[in-house]
Scaffold this active site. Structure first.
Site, mmCIF file in Angstrom:
data_model
loop_
_atom_site.group_PDB
_atom_site.id
_atom_site.type_symbol
_atom_site.label_atom_id
_atom_site.label_comp_id
_atom_site.label_asym_id
_atom_site.label_seq_id
_atom_site.Cartn_x
_atom_site.Cartn_y
_atom_site.Cartn_z
ATOM 1 N N SER A 53 11.705 62.362 41.227
ATOM 2 C CA SER A 53 11.438 62.837 39.868
ATOM 3 C C SER A 53 12.111 61.883 38.883
ATOM 4 O O SER A 53 13.291 61.557 39.038
ATOM 5 C CB SER A 53 11.977 64.264 39.704
ATOM 6 O OG SER A 53 11.543 64.797 38.477
ATOM 7 N N GLU A 54 11.357 61.433 37.875
ATOM 8 C CA GLU A 54 11.832 60.349 36.999
ATOM 9 C C GLU A 54 13.140 60.682 36.276
ATOM 10 O O GLU A 54 13.875 59.794 35.874
ATOM 11 C CB GLU A 54 10.759 60.002 35.964
ATOM 12 C CG GLU A 54 10.521 61.130 34.946
ATOM 13 C CD GLU A 54 9.370 60.871 33.998
ATOM 14 O OE1 GLU A 54 8.518 60.028 34.317
ATOM 15 O OE2 GLU A 54 9.324 61.516 32.943
ATOM 16 N N ASN A 55 13.426 61.974 36.107
ATOM 17 C CA ASN A 55 14.659 62.341 35.402
ATOM 18 C C ASN A 55 15.883 62.301 36.308
ATOM 19 O O ASN A 55 16.961 62.731 35.909
ATOM 20 C CB ASN A 55 14.509 63.720 34.739
ATOM 21 C CG ASN A 55 14.073 64.796 35.704
ATOM 22 O OD1 ASN A 55 13.250 64.568 36.586
ATOM 23 N ND2 ASN A 55 14.634 65.977 35.570
ATOM 24 N N SER A 99 16.826 55.526 38.056
ATOM 25 C CA SER A 99 15.553 56.130 38.412
ATOM 26 C C SER A 99 14.396 55.179 38.105
ATOM 27 O O SER A 99 13.472 55.010 38.906
ATOM 28 C CB SER A 99 15.366 57.433 37.647
ATOM 29 O OG SER A 99 14.196 58.082 38.069
ATOM 30 N N GLN A 108 9.814 55.174 28.998
ATOM 31 C CA GLN A 108 11.110 55.764 29.361
ATOM 32 C C GLN A 108 12.020 54.792 30.117
ATOM 33 O O GLN A 108 13.224 54.741 29.889
ATOM 34 C CB GLN A 108 10.873 57.026 30.186
ATOM 35 C CG GLN A 108 12.078 57.900 30.279
ATOM 36 C CD GLN A 108 11.820 59.182 31.052
ATOM 37 O OE1 GLN A 108 12.732 59.764 31.584
ATOM 38 N NE2 GLN A 108 10.591 59.633 31.124
#
Lengths: 220, 218
Positions: free
Chosen positions: A45-47, A87, B99
């Protein structure tokens, strides 16, 4: 089975034992509940999580443990937490085996648009561009047509492009296409779907794959 | 030389026009007590570097609603419709970054780098007006580092020196932001004695942390 679950289950069949898998928001999220029981994959998960587990029961929700869609998750044994730069080093650096993403449009050569809508303010991109750039394999899961009934598989993108990277596989409620150097190849129809229906609802030109001509059994 | 101060004392350091990094992925890992105190202050024209701008009336969303934010740099603002409206009304400037580019730009800022070339966003709207360069046959765009006057971050636990550990996915942007601002203020759930966090566990070593506040309420 509803169609979105069908798409997710079909995508899950593409995963291999040991894959590091990143799931986007929407239909891709449903893939987590459809992974074949004979393989083990690791959800990224990117977070900042590797080893995401199933959705918790309401009484076990931890507000500090969410996925990229900000929904509560659990973690499995062997999981790890890390910061966002690490990440995205994993993502950009080519350490994620497969990303499964939703889209707004796909063009005839397999490039996608999934982050901005023409005429609306462009205020969100999240990790979409990073995932397309760095994932070893990209699978798109989507409804074949949008809410207006228009094909999402188009000759040319009218929505802003997410990346010049070409995706590998497109799975819709109607069909599966492999993306090759010379464009889209239809490899499979969903149960009860005719070739004519797919031709009618697909704006982009596509070829019919050899494997499809050989009368390969539809697998879902 | 205790680093422990109150939220009020922390927020008094912030001036109108300051550039502030704020940790969090949505509200998770966001320093909500510091933000709430900032929302009670008169400061305005803030430039906020954060992945999102909270939710309507929650977290950084309060500062948006009170028109205290002049510019936001981040990756995903569409989850707060009030941000979209403020942007359309030209009350808020927005700079959008992928991001991974954003988190790396903060890391680069804190690590003393002059920027970097990334393949992400090549050929997209986001790369318009950015320097493009081909290296070994692959296209990249140049990204400048990000730094700020203040970083407001959230950790689970600090020791008295300011060594920090985080809580699960609430870590996100906080460790990089701790490295990339002139003044770093960490909001924590709990402060423990030096030695009670193992050196192997510490994620942010104390030299990055200027002040510690304990979160207020829940």
């Amino acid at each position: 089975m509803n169609v979105k679950k069908y798409i997710a289950a079909r995508a899950a069949k593409e995963l291999k034992h040991g894959d590091i898998v990143n799931l986007g928001i929407g239909i891709p999220t449903l893939v987590a509940d459809n992974i074949p029981s004979d393989i083990k994959v690791f959800l990224h998960s990117e977070n900042g999580i590797l080893g995401v587990g199933p959705t918790p029961e309401p009484e076990h929700i931890d507000q500090n443990l969410v996925n990229a869609g900000k929904l509560p998750v659990t973690v499995l044994e062997g999981s790890s937490f890390f910061d966002s730069a690490s990440s995205f080093a994993m993502i950009r650096g080519g350490h994620v085996s497969v990303s499964i993403l939703g889209v707004l449009q796909i063009d005839a050569i397999g490039r996608i648009a999934n982050w901005a809508v023409p005429g609306k303010s462009v205020l969100g991109v999240g990790g979409a561009m990073d995932l397309l750039e760095g994932s070893k394999k990209v699978i798109v899961t989507t409804m074949h047509t949008n809410n207006q009934g228009e094909s999402k598989i188009v000759k040319e993108l009218t929505y802003p492009i997410t990346s010049e990277r070409i995706v590998d596989l497109i799975i819709t409620d109607l069909a599966v296409f492999a993306v090759k150097e010379d464009g889209l190849h239809l490899i499979e129809l969903s149960p009860g779907v005719s070739l004519e229906e797919v031709q009618q609802k697909t704006d982009a030109p596509f070829q019919i794959a050899e494997s499809f001509n050989k009368g390969k059994e539809v697998t879902a | 030389m205790s680093k422990l101060i109150t939220c009020e004392e922390a927020v008094k350091k912030v001036k109108s026009g300051s550039r502030i990094m704020v940790g969090g992925f949505g509200l998770v890992g966001s320093p909500l007590s510091l933000i709430a105190t900032l929302a009670q202050s008169e400061v305005k024209d803030l430039e906020i570097i954060s992945n999102n701008l909270g939710e309507p009336g929650r977290g950084l969303g309060v500062l948006v609603r009170q028109k205290q934010v002049k510019k936001a740099i981040g990756s995903y603002f569409t989850s707060n419709p009030e941000v979209v409206k403020a942007y359309q009304d030209k009350e808020l400037e927005v700079e959008l970054l992928p991001q991974g580019t954003m988190s790396e730009a903060i890391r680069a800022g804190g690590a003393g780098m002059g920027g970097f070339y990334t393949p992400v966003s090549v050929g997209t709207k986001i790369a318009e007006n950015k320097e493009e360069r081909t290296l070994n046959g692959k296209k990249y765009v140049f990204q400048e580092p990000l730094k700020a006057n203040f970083a407001l971050i959230k950790a689970k636990k600090a020791d008295q020196l300011g060594n920090l550990i985080y809580n699960k996915s609430a870590r996100n942007f906080n460790p990089m932001m701790a490295t990339a601002a002139d003044v770093v203020i960490a909001e924590v759930d709990e402060i423990v004695e030096v030695g009670q966090i193992s050196p192997e566990e510490i994620v942010t070593p104390h030299l990055f942390v200027d002040y510690i506040v304990v979160k207020e309420g829940n």
